[in-house]
Design an enzyme around this catalytic site. Structure first.
Site, short mmCIF file in Angstrom:
data_model
loop_
_atom_site.label_atom_id
_atom_site.label_comp_id
_atom_site.label_asym_id
_atom_site.label_seq_id
_atom_site.Cartn_x
_atom_site.Cartn_y
_atom_site.Cartn_z
N ARG A 127 0.83 -1.22 0.00
CA ARG A 127 0.00 0.00 0.00
C ARG A 127 0.85 1.26 0.00
O ARG A 127 0.49 2.27 0.64
CB ARG A 127 -0.94 0.04 1.22
CG ARG A 127 -2.00 -1.02 1.24
CD ARG A 127 -3.29 -0.51 0.62
NE ARG A 127 -4.26 -1.59 0.57
CZ ARG A 127 -5.37 -1.63 1.30
NH1 ARG A 127 -5.66 -0.66 2.11
NH2 ARG A 127 -6.19 -2.64 1.18
N ARG A 158 -3.22 6.57 1.57
CA ARG A 158 -3.68 7.78 2.25
C ARG A 158 -2.67 8.45 3.17
O ARG A 158 -2.87 9.58 3.60
CB ARG A 158 -4.96 7.47 3.03
CG ARG A 158 -6.18 7.39 2.15
CD ARG A 158 -7.33 6.73 2.87
NE ARG A 158 -6.97 5.35 3.19
CZ ARG A 158 -7.79 4.49 3.80
NH1 ARG A 158 -8.95 4.88 4.18
NH2 ARG A 158 -7.39 3.25 4.03
N ARG A 174 -6.89 11.68 -4.97
CA ARG A 174 -8.15 10.98 -4.66
C ARG A 174 -9.30 11.97 -4.64
O ARG A 174 -10.39 11.67 -5.12
CB ARG A 174 -8.01 10.27 -3.31
CG ARG A 174 -9.28 9.65 -2.80
CD ARG A 174 -9.11 8.21 -2.51
NE ARG A 174 -9.92 7.68 -1.45
CZ ARG A 174 -11.09 8.11 -1.00
NH1 ARG A 174 -11.62 9.22 -1.46
NH2 ARG A 174 -11.72 7.47 -0.06
N ASP A 192 -7.08 -2.49 -6.98
CA ASP A 192 -7.59 -3.16 -5.79
C ASP A 192 -7.88 -4.61 -6.13
O ASP A 192 -8.09 -4.94 -7.30
CB ASP A 192 -8.86 -2.48 -5.28
CG ASP A 192 -9.13 -2.87 -3.83
OD1 ASP A 192 -8.51 -2.27 -2.95
OD2 ASP A 192 -9.91 -3.80 -3.61
N TYR A 234 -15.19 -11.91 0.28
CA TYR A 234 -15.84 -10.62 0.05
C TYR A 234 -17.14 -10.79 -0.74
O TYR A 234 -18.14 -10.11 -0.49
CB TYR A 234 -14.90 -9.66 -0.70
CG TYR A 234 -13.83 -9.08 0.20
CD1 TYR A 234 -14.10 -7.99 1.01
CD2 TYR A 234 -12.56 -9.64 0.25
CE1 TYR A 234 -13.12 -7.46 1.85
CE2 TYR A 234 -11.57 -9.11 1.08
CZ TYR A 234 -11.86 -8.02 1.88
OH TYR A 234 -10.91 -7.51 2.71
O1 CP3 Z 1 0.02 -1.83 -2.43
C1 CP3 Z 1 -0.33 -0.89 -3.16
O2 CP3 Z 1 0.13 0.28 -3.05
C2 CP3 Z 1 -1.31 -1.16 -4.31
C3 CP3 Z 1 -2.65 -0.84 -4.02
C4 CP3 Z 1 -3.57 -1.78 -3.28
C5 CP3 Z 1 -4.81 -1.33 -2.75
N1 CP3 Z 1 -5.50 -2.40 -2.29
C6 CP3 Z 1 -5.25 0.08 -2.75
C7 CP3 Z 1 -6.32 0.48 -1.82
C8 CP3 Z 1 -3.52 -3.16 -3.06
C9 CP3 Z 1 -2.41 -4.13 -3.37
C10 CP3 Z 1 -4.75 -3.53 -2.45
C11 CP3 Z 1 -5.10 -4.93 -2.12
C12 CP3 Z 1 -6.27 -5.18 -1.28
N2 CP3 Z 1 -7.48 -4.56 -1.32
C13 CP3 Z 1 -6.34 -6.23 -0.33
C14 CP3 Z 1 -5.26 -7.23 -0.06
C15 CP3 Z 1 -4.16 -6.67 0.73
C16 CP3 Z 1 -4.51 -6.41 2.16
O3 CP3 Z 1 -4.47 -5.23 2.55
O4 CP3 Z 1 -4.79 -7.37 2.88
C17 CP3 Z 1 -7.62 -6.19 0.24
C18 CP3 Z 1 -8.14 -7.09 1.33
C19 CP3 Z 1 -8.34 -5.15 -0.39
C20 CP3 Z 1 -9.77 -4.77 -0.18
C21 CP3 Z 1 -9.90 -3.39 0.28
N3 CP3 Z 1 -9.65 -2.28 -0.50
C22 CP3 Z 1 -10.28 -2.95 1.56
C23 CP3 Z 1 -10.63 -3.87 2.72
C24 CP3 Z 1 -10.29 -1.56 1.53
C25 CP3 Z 1 -10.74 -0.64 2.63
C26 CP3 Z 1 -9.75 -0.55 3.71
C27 CP3 Z 1 -8.95 0.70 3.61
O5 CP3 Z 1 -7.71 0.62 3.71
O6 CP3 Z 1 -9.59 1.75 3.45
C28 CP3 Z 1 -9.84 -1.14 0.25
C29 CP3 Z 1 -9.63 0.22 -0.22
C30 CP3 Z 1 -8.25 0.57 -0.69
N4 CP3 Z 1 -7.48 -0.17 -1.55
C31 CP3 Z 1 -7.53 1.78 -0.38
C32 CP3 Z 1 -6.32 1.72 -1.09
C33 CP3 Z 1 -5.24 2.77 -1.13
C34 CP3 Z 1 -8.05 2.91 0.46
C35 CP3 Z 1 -9.09 3.61 -0.30
C36 CP3 Z 1 -9.10 5.08 -0.11
O7 CP3 Z 1 -8.31 5.81 -0.76
O8 CP3 Z 1 -9.93 5.53 0.69
#
Ligand code: CP3
Length: 356
Positions: free
Chosen positions: A28, A32, A41, A78, A155
């Site tokens: 990630r 943020r 964003r 994502d 999910y």
């Molecule tokens: O690593 C990176 O920089 C690449 C981007 C990336 C995102 N999600 C961006 C994201 C990657 C590799 C993921 C994978 C992902 N997404 C996983 C597996 C990895 C892990 O963390 O276990 C999972 C379970 C998800 C599902 C997901 N997406 C959730 C549960 C959430 C909400 C939680 C949160 O952090 O807000 C997201 C949203 C998400 N995906 C964000 C980002 C940067 C935040 C969204 C925002 O900008 O508000």
């Protein structure tokens, strides 16, 4: 390989070849905690639009690369793009997380799921990869990724994030055949998706199995690892003559590293709860290891971060096959300066572990 990549430490380390210093990237890393991410964003309006607009996804992918001396970029997207492309209707609700308009509850729902064409419904991901590769112009490798079938299934069945996974566990107990049908369908989709990412320019692949660790050992083997192995078996191993290494990440999997190493993956990503030296002794020279600092350490003072980096490098020990990373994604509350401290510490302190 160096003919095409100026910095190929990540690829070399994933293939357990000698490197000068330990490569580092952060799960990630575009997120943020970066003010420039929050600005883009805001410009996009919402998270999904950000993912689905290749120019903006490219912009945020490059933000941490412009700021830090990272050894890899990871495409901004994502794991939930696949269920969304299958018609489940993804929404990301502020401070709640992902939610689907339609969830999967019975065999009929599974039978009706389409198989998305990566160059059609998911073309925005491929376009973003092509744009990022152009911008990186061979400086560092680009990682592509997908969720694991089991994690995507949780999910899709729960209709969003979950703490207890009651519906997914119920299907596993009461209708394992239906669950297997779903997992098979997801595997097929992930194989198409990841091969399309490789063809679009992804130079390494990571599979995120965030929820494999909630399963019993036997259920993990049957419902999660089996399908990740199937994916490993069907990924294009080489593109343009170069090996495309595969990293598997199951949160909570340290007891299973020996089985994970048998899938044919090139590397295992470890969460922070295990000792990376112990994991290395279990896997020997079969696979590389990625990890595994607790993301919470980044909230501490600089000396604590440096000490923790030193401790993980020391635990892994001498020789190749280590990619430094966190044990899970970086959280929004982290000061970007501390990320810089981490990256510099990895590069400075790891030299002695690679000296001849
Ligand atoms: O690593 C990176 O920089 C690449 C981007 C990336 C995102 N999600 C961006 C994201 C990657 C590799 C993921 C994978 C992902 N997404 C996983 C597996 C990895 C892990 O963390 O276990 C999972 C379970 C998800 C599902 C997901 N997406 C959730 C549960 C959430 C909400 C939680 C949160 O952090 O807000 C997201 C949203 C998400 N995906 C964000 C980002 C940067 C935040 C969204 C925002 O900008 O508000």
């Amino acid at each position: 390989m160096s003919a095409t990549l100026k910095n190929d430490r990540l690829i070399k380390a994933l293939l357990r070849k000698p490197v000068d210093i330990t490569p580092v990237w952060i799960m990630r890393q575009a997120g943020r905690y970066l003010p420039e991410y929050r600005a883009t964003r805001l410009k996009a309006g919402d998270f999904l639009t950000l993912c689905q607009t290749p120019e903006l996804a490219c912009e945020v992918t490059l933000q941490p690369i412009d700021r830090f001396q990272l050894d890899a970029a990871i495409i901004f997207s994502d794991i939930l793009t696949i269920p969304d492309a299958m018609g489940l209707g993804l929404k990301l609700i502020e401070s709640v997380g992902p939610k689907f308009e339609n969830s999967i509850s019975c065999l009929n729902d599974i039978k009706n799921l389409p198989l998305p064409d990566p160059e059609n419904e998911l073309r925005y991901v491929m376009d973003a990869i092509r744009l990022v590769r152009g911008e990186l112009s061979g400086s560092i490798p680009l990682i592509g990724f997908s969720g694991s079938p089991w994690t995507l299934a949780t999910y899709m069945i729960e209709g969003g994030s979950s703490k207890e996974f009651i519906k997914a566990k119920k299907m596993l107990q009461e209708d394992p055949d239906a669950l297997h049908l779903l997992l098979n369908h997801l595997s097929e989709s992930v194989i198409l998706y990841l091969n399309a990412q490789i063809n679009a320019g992804a130079q390494a692949i990571m599979i995120f199995d965030t929820w494999g660790g909630i399963l019993t050992t036997s259920a993990y083997m049957e419902f999660s690892l089996f399908y990740m192995k199937k994916i490993c078996d069907h990924l294009e191993n080489k593109f343009n003559g170069l090996t495309v290494p595969v990293i598997l990440f199951t949160k909570g999997s340290h007891l299973w590293v020996d089985d994970i190493a048998k899938t044919g993956c090139d590397a295992i990503s470890l969460d922070w709860q295990c000792n990376i030296g112990e994991a290395r002794r279990k896997v020997g020279d079969r696979v590389a290891l990625q990890g595994n600092m607790n993301p919470a350490v980044l909230k501490e003072k600089k000396e604590t971060i440096v000490k923790e980096v030193e401790s993980i490098l020391g635990s892994y020990g001498r020789g190749p096959g280590h990619i430094f990373n966190l044990g899970h994604g970086i959280t929004p509350d982290i000061d970007p300066e501390n990320v810089e401290v981490l990256i510099e510490a990895v590069h400075d302190l790891s030299m002695k572990y690679h000296a001849k």
